[in-house]
Design an enzyme around this catalytic site. Structure first.
Site, PDB file in Angstrom:
ATOM      1  N   SER A 143     -13.659  -4.781   5.214  1.00  0.00           N
ATOM      2  CA  SER A 143     -13.290  -5.382   6.502  1.00  0.00           C
ATOM      3  C   SER A 143     -14.524  -5.392   7.387  1.00  0.00           C
ATOM      4  O   SER A 143     -15.379  -4.512   7.267  1.00  0.00           O
ATOM      5  CB  SER A 143     -12.196  -4.546   7.181  1.00  0.00           C
ATOM      6  N   TYR A 157      -9.550   3.766   9.798  1.00  0.00           N
ATOM      7  CA  TYR A 157      -9.499   2.572   8.942  1.00  0.00           C
ATOM      8  C   TYR A 157     -10.916   2.030   8.733  1.00  0.00           C
ATOM      9  O   TYR A 157     -11.322   1.732   7.597  1.00  0.00           O
ATOM     10  CB  TYR A 157      -8.612   1.518   9.597  1.00  0.00           C
TER      11      TYR A 157
HETATM   12  P1  NAP Z   1      -0.594  -7.081   4.489  1.00  0.00           P
HETATM   13  O1  NAP Z   1      -0.226  -8.463   4.885  1.00  0.00           O
HETATM   14  O2  NAP Z   1      -0.126  -5.918   5.291  1.00  0.00           O
HETATM   15  O3  NAP Z   1      -0.129  -6.877   2.963  1.00  0.00           O
HETATM   16  C1  NAP Z   1      -0.359  -5.631   2.394  1.00  0.00           C
HETATM   17  C2  NAP Z   1      -0.091  -5.688   0.912  1.00  0.00           C
HETATM   18  O4  NAP Z   1      -0.488  -4.417   0.369  1.00  0.00           O
HETATM   19  C3  NAP Z   1       1.367  -5.859   0.566  1.00  0.00           C
HETATM   20  O5  NAP Z   1       1.431  -6.551  -0.664  1.00  0.00           O
HETATM   21  C4  NAP Z   1       1.852  -4.422   0.410  1.00  0.00           C
HETATM   22  O6  NAP Z   1       2.943  -4.285  -0.492  1.00  0.00           O
HETATM   23  C5  NAP Z   1       0.624  -3.771  -0.181  1.00  0.00           C
HETATM   24  N1  NAP Z   1       0.531  -2.350   0.087  1.00  0.00           N
HETATM   25  C6  NAP Z   1       0.639  -1.685   1.278  1.00  0.00           C
HETATM   26  N2  NAP Z   1       0.498  -0.358   1.092  1.00  0.00           N
HETATM   27  C7  NAP Z   1       0.279  -0.197  -0.230  1.00  0.00           C
HETATM   28  C8  NAP Z   1       0.084   0.936  -1.066  1.00  0.00           C
HETATM   29  N3  NAP Z   1       0.072   2.183  -0.581  1.00  0.00           N
HETATM   30  N4  NAP Z   1      -0.081   0.727  -2.390  1.00  0.00           N
HETATM   31  C9  NAP Z   1      -0.053  -0.511  -2.923  1.00  0.00           C
HETATM   32  N5  NAP Z   1       0.139  -1.612  -2.196  1.00  0.00           N
HETATM   33  C10 NAP Z   1       0.306  -1.442  -0.878  1.00  0.00           C
HETATM   34  O7  NAP Z   1      -2.184  -6.905   4.367  1.00  0.00           O
HETATM   35  P2  NAP Z   1      -3.372  -8.007   4.374  1.00  0.00           P
HETATM   36  O8  NAP Z   1      -3.674  -8.356   5.774  1.00  0.00           O
HETATM   37  O9  NAP Z   1      -3.098  -9.064   3.388  1.00  0.00           O
HETATM   38  O10 NAP Z   1      -4.601  -7.103   3.886  1.00  0.00           O
HETATM   39  C11 NAP Z   1      -5.053  -7.071   2.545  1.00  0.00           C
HETATM   40  C12 NAP Z   1      -6.381  -6.351   2.526  1.00  0.00           C
HETATM   41  O11 NAP Z   1      -7.330  -7.023   3.367  1.00  0.00           O
HETATM   42  C13 NAP Z   1      -6.324  -4.910   3.025  1.00  0.00           C
HETATM   43  O12 NAP Z   1      -7.165  -4.092   2.243  1.00  0.00           O
HETATM   44  C14 NAP Z   1      -6.864  -5.025   4.449  1.00  0.00           C
HETATM   45  O13 NAP Z   1      -7.431  -3.806   4.895  1.00  0.00           O
HETATM   46  C15 NAP Z   1      -7.894  -6.120   4.281  1.00  0.00           C
HETATM   47  N6  NAP Z   1      -8.217  -6.787   5.542  1.00  0.00           N
HETATM   48  C16 NAP Z   1      -7.274  -7.506   6.226  1.00  0.00           C
HETATM   49  C17 NAP Z   1      -7.620  -8.101   7.441  1.00  0.00           C
HETATM   50  C18 NAP Z   1      -6.637  -8.897   8.265  1.00  0.00           C
HETATM   51  O14 NAP Z   1      -6.981  -9.264   9.405  1.00  0.00           O
HETATM   52  N7  NAP Z   1      -5.461  -9.197   7.766  1.00  0.00           N
HETATM   53  C19 NAP Z   1      -8.903  -7.951   7.928  1.00  0.00           C
HETATM   54  C20 NAP Z   1      -9.830  -7.219   7.224  1.00  0.00           C
HETATM   55  C21 NAP Z   1      -9.472  -6.647   6.026  1.00  0.00           C
HETATM   56  P3  NAP Z   1       4.490  -4.428  -0.028  1.00  0.00           P
HETATM   57  O15 NAP Z   1       4.732  -5.912   0.111  1.00  0.00           O
HETATM   58  O16 NAP Z   1       5.265  -3.816  -1.135  1.00  0.00           O
HETATM   59  O17 NAP Z   1       4.605  -3.701   1.268  1.00  0.00           O
END
Ligand code: NAP
Length: 248
Positions: A143, A157
């Site tokens: 991130s 985080y």
């Molecule tokens: P999200 O919409 O919250 O989706 C999270 C996903 O991870 C869901 O499929 C969830 O499964 C799964 N998950 C949550 N806790 C978990 C665990 N303990 N073990 C296995 N799976 C787990 O997240 P996102 O925004 O797509 O983020 C994906 C990645 O990108 C993350 O690493 C995040 O830190 C990174 N990121 C995101 C952003 C942003 O702005 N969105 C920015 C920078 C980095 P369930 O459906 O079963 O809950």
């Protein structure tokens, strides 16, 4: 096109979901990991199968080593592993460090750092040419928080993503001679449900004015970068960290 397996942790929603769909469109057999939302994972599998792709959903909390071993066992039965996307990640509610509990910090590190390293360990065992494997690619989700530090919001985080960056560089060097490439993506503000899980659903849109491109990014824009990294088009890219953040 490839018919190899890609394991995507957290493939049920957000960036992981978009990556699962994009990888399937490029011929990958997709293992959709999920923590608890089985319905969302099954929907991703259905969407892939409707387009004649191959996918399975596997419950895997990456905070559990036993779950990770089961995830990779399921992947072995599905085909030859070609790529791992360490996408599963969590944030906590906005807080200052002085108010963070040990449990919160330990869970953050267990999921975002230890989980990613353990999944990579399992992938390397299978991919390394040193161990008779055919090589492969590991993409870690970092991130821009790793650079910004996220003061007053979630420094824990940000620190976990700093660890992901260091791990990406180090592991990439470690296995570069064994047919395995390792890279990380640093997304900026992406429109997913992660912000709601941090207690502020509108966070990305509220901060959009601070992005040089003046808008949030989509999960598909991150997925496009991930599927490029796991493709042969990125054959000379390793130990690299790519910002996909509209300049943020
Ligand atoms: P999200 O919409 O919250 O989706 C999270 C996903 O991870 C869901 O499929 C969830 O499964 C799964 N998950 C949550 N806790 C978990 C665990 N303990 N073990 C296995 N799976 C787990 O997240 P996102 O925004 O797509 O983020 C994906 C990645 O990108 C993350 O690493 C995040 O830190 C990174 N990121 C995101 C952003 C942003 O702005 N969105 C920015 C920078 C980095 P369930 O459906 O079963 O809950």
């Amino acid at each position: 096109m490839t018919d190899k397996v890609v394991v995507i942790t957290g493939g049920s929603r957000g960036i992981g979901r978009a990556t699962a769909l994009a990888a399937a469109a490029r011929g990958f057999r997709v293992v959709v990991g999920y923590a608890s939302n089985q319905a969302a994972a099954n929907e991703v599998v259905s969407l892939i199968e409707r387009k004649n792709g191959k996918a399975i959903a596997v419950k895997c909390d990456v905070g559990s080593e036993a779950d990770i071993l089961a995830l990779f066992k399921a992947a072995d039965e599905f085909g030859t592993l070609g790529a791992l996307v360490n996408n599963a990640g969590i944030v906590g509610p906005s807080a200052r460090v002085e108010d963070m509990s040990a449990e919160r910090i330990q869970r953050m590190m267990a999921v975002n750092v230890t989980g990613s390293i353990l999944c990579a360990r399992e992938a390397v065992k299978r991919m390394s040419t040193r161990k008779g494997g055919e090589g492969g690619v590991i993409v870690n989700l970092s991130s821009v928080a790793a650079k910004l530090g996220s003061p007053n919001t979630y420094v824990d985080y940000a620190a976990s993503k700093g660890a992901v960056d260091s791990f990406t560089v180090g592991l990439g060097h470690e296995v570069a001679g064994e047919g395995i490439r390792v890279a990380a993506i640093r997304p900026g503000l992406i429109d997913t449900e992660i912000h709601a899980s941090g207690g502020e659903p509108d966070r990305a849109h509220r901060l959009a004015h601070m992005v040089p491109m003046q808008r949030v990014g989509t999960a598909e824009e991150i997925a496009n970068a991930i599927v490029w990294l796991i493709s042969d088009e990125a054959s000379y890219v390793t130990s690299a960290i790519l910002d996909v953040s509209g300049g943020r």
